[in-house]
Design a protein around this motif. Structure first.
Motif, PDB file in Angstrom:
ATOM      1  N   ARG A  33       0.842  -1.211   0.000  1.00 27.39           N
ATOM      2  CA  ARG A  33       0.000   0.000   0.000  1.00 27.39           C
ATOM      3  C   ARG A  33       0.874   1.257   0.000  1.00 27.39           C
ATOM      4  N   LEU A  34       1.978   1.181   0.709  1.00 27.63           N
ATOM      5  CA  LEU A  34       2.865   2.342   0.771  1.00 27.63           C
ATOM      6  C   LEU A  34       3.541   2.606  -0.571  1.00 27.63           C
ATOM      7  N   LYS A  35       3.666   1.576  -1.393  1.00 26.82           N
ATOM      8  CA  LYS A  35       4.192   1.790  -2.743  1.00 26.82           C
ATOM      9  C   LYS A  35       3.228   2.656  -3.548  1.00 26.82           C
ATOM     10  N   ALA A  37       1.325   4.902  -2.181  1.00 23.31           N
ATOM     11  CA  ALA A  37       1.544   6.237  -1.615  1.00 23.31           C
ATOM     12  C   ALA A  37       2.745   6.907  -2.277  1.00 23.31           C
ATOM     13  N   GLN A  38       3.784   6.114  -2.561  1.00 26.70           N
ATOM     14  CA  GLN A  38       4.964   6.673  -3.225  1.00 26.70           C
ATOM     15  C   GLN A  38       4.611   7.264  -4.591  1.00 26.70           C
ATOM     16  N   GLU A  66      -3.737   6.699   2.203  1.00 27.04           N
ATOM     17  CA  GLU A  66      -2.821   5.552   2.237  1.00 27.04           C
ATOM     18  C   GLU A  66      -2.125   5.450   3.594  1.00 27.04           C
ATOM     19  N   PHE A  67      -1.701   6.591   4.123  1.00 26.50           N
ATOM     20  CA  PHE A  67      -1.060   6.603   5.438  1.00 26.50           C
ATOM     21  C   PHE A  67      -2.038   6.136   6.513  1.00 26.50           C
ATOM     22  N   ALA A  70      -2.525   2.414   6.312  1.00 27.77           N
ATOM     23  CA  ALA A  70      -1.326   1.711   6.785  1.00 27.77           C
ATOM     24  C   ALA A  70      -1.201   1.813   8.303  1.00 27.77           C
ATOM     25  N   LEU A  87       6.456   5.703   9.745  1.00 23.86           N
ATOM     26  CA  LEU A  87       5.341   6.242   8.973  1.00 23.86           C
ATOM     27  C   LEU A  87       4.752   7.494   9.627  1.00 23.86           C
ATOM     28  N   GLN A  91       4.343  11.148   7.981  1.00 17.59           N
ATOM     29  CA  GLN A  91       3.125  11.955   8.045  1.00 17.59           C
ATOM     30  C   GLN A  91       3.470  13.390   8.444  1.00 17.59           C
ATOM     31  N   VAL A 117       9.103   7.327   3.628  1.00 12.47           N
ATOM     32  CA  VAL A 117       8.177   6.290   3.180  1.00 12.47           C
ATOM     33  C   VAL A 117       8.962   5.080   2.679  1.00 12.47           C
ATOM     34  N   ILE A 121       8.792   1.230   4.106  1.00 11.83           N
ATOM     35  CA  ILE A 121       8.590   0.052   3.263  1.00 11.83           C
ATOM     36  C   ILE A 121       9.696  -0.966   3.514  1.00 11.83           C
TER      37      ILE A 121
END
Length: 135
Positions: A33-35, A37-38, A66-67, A70, A87, A91, A117, A121
């Protein structure tokens, strides 16, 4: 009685393996999910935001979503808590960068956001791998 104790030990061991497997899958899912966000972070780079008429607010909202997703999946204590801490720092960078928009986008905040971020990951993937190996 001995059979019951042996079965209880096997059940406990199976339960622990199942918990570790769940943690591994959950941490891997959060990292994926953080990908996403990237990708959204790249969409709010100082170069793009400086373009006339560029609407950055929806992109920032997507990053926040996304944050939030997560963070809600990561525990405050235990497996994955370090990833959560990283994370939370990301933020803070997002909030700082967002406050610099649209007048004078702070490229250092944007870079720190990207780096943090990526660190989150990497941390989550590392923990997922080590948790999976312990099974």
């Amino acid at each position: 009685m001995i059979v019951a104790i042996a079965q209880a030990k096997k059940a406990y061991a199976s339960s622990q393996r199942a918990k570790a497997a769940m943690a591994t899958v959950q941490l891997s899912a959060v990292a994926e999910r953080l990908k996403t966000a990237q990708e959204h972070i790249r969409d709010v780079s100082p170069d793009k935001v400086s373009l006339r008429g560029y609407k950055f607010a929806p992109k920032v909202d997507l990053i926040r979503q996304e944050f939030d997703t997560a963070l809600s999946a990561l525990p405050k204590l235990g497996v994955g808590s370090r990833g959560r801490e990283i994370l939370v720092t990301a933020q803070g960078h997002l909030n700082s960068y967002h406050s610099s928009l649209p007048v004078d986008p702070d490229s250092s905040d944007w870079q720190n956001l990207q780096i943090t971020v990526q660190d989150a990951i990497s941390e989550l993937k590392s923990i997922a791998i080590s948790t999976g190996e312990q099974q």
